[in-house]
Design an enzyme around this catalytic site. Structure first.
Site, PDB file in Angstrom:
ATOM      1  N   ALA A  63     -25.794  13.389   4.510  1.00  0.00           N
ATOM      2  CA  ALA A  63     -24.654  12.987   3.694  1.00  0.00           C
ATOM      3  C   ALA A  63     -23.427  12.860   4.593  1.00  0.00           C
ATOM      4  O   ALA A  63     -23.322  13.537   5.626  1.00  0.00           O
ATOM      5  CB  ALA A  63     -24.412  14.024   2.614  1.00  0.00           C
ATOM      6  N   GLY A 108     -29.640  14.944   4.403  1.00  0.00           N
ATOM      7  CA  GLY A 108     -30.076  13.927   3.446  1.00  0.00           C
ATOM      8  C   GLY A 108     -31.023  12.898   4.062  1.00  0.00           C
ATOM      9  O   GLY A 108     -31.812  12.276   3.351  1.00  0.00           O
ATOM     10  N   GLU A 111     -34.312  14.500   3.897  1.00  0.00           N
ATOM     11  CA  GLU A 111     -34.700  14.512   2.482  1.00  0.00           C
ATOM     12  C   GLU A 111     -35.186  13.128   2.042  1.00  0.00           C
ATOM     13  O   GLU A 111     -36.126  12.995   1.259  1.00  0.00           O
ATOM     14  CB  GLU A 111     -33.508  14.980   1.628  1.00  0.00           C
ATOM     15  CG  GLU A 111     -33.205  16.462   1.854  1.00  0.00           C
ATOM     16  CD  GLU A 111     -31.874  16.920   1.283  1.00  0.00           C
ATOM     17  OE1 GLU A 111     -30.889  16.150   1.350  1.00  0.00           O
ATOM     18  OE2 GLU A 111     -31.807  18.040   0.765  1.00  0.00           O
ATOM     19  N   GLU A 131     -27.569  21.659   7.042  1.00  0.00           N
ATOM     20  CA  GLU A 131     -26.454  21.916   6.120  1.00  0.00           C
ATOM     21  C   GLU A 131     -25.845  23.300   6.320  1.00  0.00           C
ATOM     22  O   GLU A 131     -24.639  23.490   6.207  1.00  0.00           O
ATOM     23  CB  GLU A 131     -26.929  21.770   4.657  1.00  0.00           C
ATOM     24  CG  GLU A 131     -27.243  20.341   4.236  1.00  0.00           C
ATOM     25  CD  GLU A 131     -28.673  19.901   4.534  1.00  0.00           C
ATOM     26  OE1 GLU A 131     -29.388  20.593   5.290  1.00  0.00           O
ATOM     27  OE2 GLU A 131     -29.070  18.858   4.001  1.00  0.00           O
TER      28      GLU A 131
HETATM   29  N1  CAA Z   1     -21.345  12.440   8.217  1.00  0.00           N
HETATM   30  C1  CAA Z   1     -20.300  11.714   8.681  1.00  0.00           C
HETATM   31  N2  CAA Z   1     -20.220  11.257   9.946  1.00  0.00           N
HETATM   32  C2  CAA Z   1     -21.235  11.552  10.777  1.00  0.00           C
HETATM   33  C3  CAA Z   1     -22.343  12.307  10.366  1.00  0.00           C
HETATM   34  C4  CAA Z   1     -22.388  12.758   9.019  1.00  0.00           C
HETATM   35  N3  CAA Z   1     -23.425  13.428   8.510  1.00  0.00           N
HETATM   36  N4  CAA Z   1     -23.162  12.457  11.417  1.00  0.00           N
HETATM   37  C5  CAA Z   1     -22.600  11.807  12.439  1.00  0.00           C
HETATM   38  N5  CAA Z   1     -21.436  11.260  12.056  1.00  0.00           N
HETATM   39  C6  CAA Z   1     -20.482  10.482  12.876  1.00  0.00           C
HETATM   40  C7  CAA Z   1     -19.712  11.363  13.843  1.00  0.00           C
HETATM   41  O1  CAA Z   1     -18.621  11.964  13.193  1.00  0.00           O
HETATM   42  C8  CAA Z   1     -19.315  10.364  14.891  1.00  0.00           C
HETATM   43  O2  CAA Z   1     -18.238   9.615  14.403  1.00  0.00           O
HETATM   44  P1  CAA Z   1     -16.861   9.469  15.304  1.00  0.00           P
HETATM   45  O3  CAA Z   1     -17.325   8.710  16.526  1.00  0.00           O
HETATM   46  O4  CAA Z   1     -15.974   8.682  14.412  1.00  0.00           O
HETATM   47  O5  CAA Z   1     -16.426  10.835  15.621  1.00  0.00           O
HETATM   48  C9  CAA Z   1     -20.509   9.413  14.943  1.00  0.00           C
HETATM   49  O6  CAA Z   1     -21.215   9.583  13.695  1.00  0.00           O
HETATM   50  C10 CAA Z   1     -21.491   9.729  16.053  1.00  0.00           C
HETATM   51  O7  CAA Z   1     -21.872  11.082  15.930  1.00  0.00           O
HETATM   52  P2  CAA Z   1     -21.797  12.129  17.155  1.00  0.00           P
HETATM   53  O8  CAA Z   1     -20.728  11.753  18.107  1.00  0.00           O
HETATM   54  O9  CAA Z   1     -21.758  13.507  16.573  1.00  0.00           O
HETATM   55  O10 CAA Z   1     -23.228  11.852  17.840  1.00  0.00           O
HETATM   56  P3  CAA Z   1     -24.090  12.868  18.704  1.00  0.00           P
HETATM   57  O11 CAA Z   1     -25.205  12.048  19.283  1.00  0.00           O
HETATM   58  O12 CAA Z   1     -23.239  13.650  19.646  1.00  0.00           O
HETATM   59  O13 CAA Z   1     -24.710  13.916  17.650  1.00  0.00           O
HETATM   60  C11 CAA Z   1     -25.818  14.560  15.591  1.00  0.00           C
HETATM   61  C12 CAA Z   1     -25.618  13.478  16.701  1.00  0.00           C
HETATM   62  C13 CAA Z   1     -26.497  15.786  16.210  1.00  0.00           C
HETATM   63  C14 CAA Z   1     -26.699  13.941  14.543  1.00  0.00           C
HETATM   64  C15 CAA Z   1     -24.430  14.965  15.018  1.00  0.00           C
HETATM   65  O14 CAA Z   1     -23.711  13.781  14.697  1.00  0.00           O
HETATM   66  C16 CAA Z   1     -24.532  15.812  13.785  1.00  0.00           C
HETATM   67  O15 CAA Z   1     -24.781  16.996  13.874  1.00  0.00           O
HETATM   68  N6  CAA Z   1     -24.273  15.210  12.569  1.00  0.00           N
HETATM   69  C17 CAA Z   1     -24.215  15.921  11.344  1.00  0.00           C
HETATM   70  C18 CAA Z   1     -25.594  16.239  10.804  1.00  0.00           C
HETATM   71  C19 CAA Z   1     -25.484  17.054   9.532  1.00  0.00           C
HETATM   72  O16 CAA Z   1     -24.919  18.127   9.502  1.00  0.00           O
HETATM   73  N7  CAA Z   1     -26.079  16.525   8.431  1.00  0.00           N
HETATM   74  C20 CAA Z   1     -26.095  17.180   7.163  1.00  0.00           C
HETATM   75  C21 CAA Z   1     -25.033  16.595   6.247  1.00  0.00           C
HETATM   76  S1  CAA Z   1     -24.930  17.418   4.673  1.00  0.00           S
HETATM   77  C22 CAA Z   1     -26.255  16.802   3.781  1.00  0.00           C
HETATM   78  O17 CAA Z   1     -26.987  15.936   4.220  1.00  0.00           O
HETATM   79  C23 CAA Z   1     -26.440  17.408   2.395  1.00  0.00           C
HETATM   80  C24 CAA Z   1     -27.598  16.861   1.608  1.00  0.00           C
HETATM   81  O18 CAA Z   1     -28.502  17.587   1.260  1.00  0.00           O
HETATM   82  C25 CAA Z   1     -27.604  15.450   1.183  1.00  0.00           C
END
Ligand code: CAA
Length: 258
Positions: A63, A108, A111, A131
């Site tokens: 998400a 997500g 999921e 999460e």
């Molecule tokens: N939401 C919004 N933006 C996201 C995102 C997310 N889930 N994941 C990545 N992005 C964005 C980053 O903010 C970044 O944007 P900016 O350049 O504008 O800062 C861009 O995508 C690239 O990401 P990274 O620079 O972080 O890339 P990376 O290769 O260094 O890392 C990653 C990759 C490990 C996937 C890292 O981005 C990450 O940890 N993302 C979040 C993953 C997460 O926590 N997901 C769970 C979300 S909650 C959920 O999903 C609830 C549910 O049950 C539906």
């Protein structure tokens, strides 16, 4: 261009998550795209298989956390309910949905993969329910489908630690059907989709119902349900054609549309 780009090719609907700048994170537009996907498959009877794939280095990083940061309890509940219902609808579609996991499948995204019927992953893919790292919990099946798929204790560990696992580990745990070389992902998935699209659409639908609905039943009820669907499969012209073609030693000519 929408957050999900659709392309139809030989009865296969390719749905490409298209927010590479945010690692295809699920915002409202992506949820709308998933709802559109479900409506499209219900309406367009020439669609025989769906493939979901990501653009760029992620399948889907979950998400959109920036959207969540602006959300209160009610808004978060509303968006997660729409997402959850769209994913549940995949299971009930008449056609198989294949997840082609080209990179990160987190939160997500993991999921979404679990809600698909078959999961093929690039060797570059990784999976997880991170999460917990941002102070929330999975909300679109992460604690439920994961436990049913890979087992109670392993799901508990992944959801509590937020750790990422490799495609190979995901395959070993039963989260992934097959891991392939990154450059071969699309072709492998295309060949698999074509193979299924050549079968009887009616038999394909009944297999999906038998496996997906039966999975939620006890074994005795599930087997009774399967027996009823087996008998129902004899009502199709494709069943006559398939059995006749076998006896006549020729390739069966099944219906091309649903
Ligand atoms: N939401 C919004 N933006 C996201 C995102 C997310 N889930 N994941 C990545 N992005 C964005 C980053 O903010 C970044 O944007 P900016 O350049 O504008 O800062 C861009 O995508 C690239 O990401 P990274 O620079 O972080 O890339 P990376 O290769 O260094 O890392 C990653 C990759 C490990 C996937 C890292 O981005 C990450 O940890 N993302 C979040 C993953 C997460 O926590 N997901 C769970 C979300 S909650 C959920 O999903 C609830 C549910 O049950 C539906």
């Amino acid at each position: 261009m929408g957050a999900i780009v659709f392309e139809k090719e030989d009865g296969i609907l390719w749905a490409r998550l298209n927010r590479p700048e945010a690692l295809n994170a699920i915002n409202e537009e992506v949820v709308e795209g998933l709802e559109k996907l479900v409506a499209k498959v219900r309406e367009e009877k020439d669609i025989r298989v769906v493939v979901i794939i990501g653009t760029g280095k992620a399948f889907c990083a979950g998400a959109d956390i920036k959207m969540f940061l602006r959300s209160d309890t009610f808004a978060a509940r509303e968006i997660i309910e729409r997402l959850g219902k769209a994913l549940e609808a995949f299971e009930d579609l008449d056609v198989p949905v294949i997840a082609a996991i080209n990179g990160f499948a987190l939160g997500g995204g993991c999921e979404m993969a679990m809600a698909c019927d078959i999961v093929i992953a690039s060797e570059k893919a990784s999976f997880g329910q991170p999460e917990i790292n941002i102070g929330i919990i999975p909300g679109a099946g992460g604690t439920q489908r994961l436990a049913r798929l890979i087992g109670w204790k392993r799901a508990m560990e992944l959801c509590l630690t937020g750790d990422r696992i490799s495609a190979g580990e995901a395959e070993r745990l039963g989260l992934v059907n097959k891991v392939v070389k990154d450059e071969e992902l699309e072709n492998e998935v295309r060949n698999l989709a074509k193979k299924i699209a050549e079968k009887s659409p009616y038999a394909v639908m009944l297999v999906k119902q038998a496996v997906n609905r039966g999975f939620k039943m006890g074994l005795k009820d599930g087997i009774a349900y399967e027996r009823d669907l087996f008998a129902l499969s004899f009502s199709s012209e494709d069943a006559r054609e398939g059995m006749t073609a076998f006896v006549e030693k020729r390739k069966a000519e099944f219906r091309k549309t649903r």
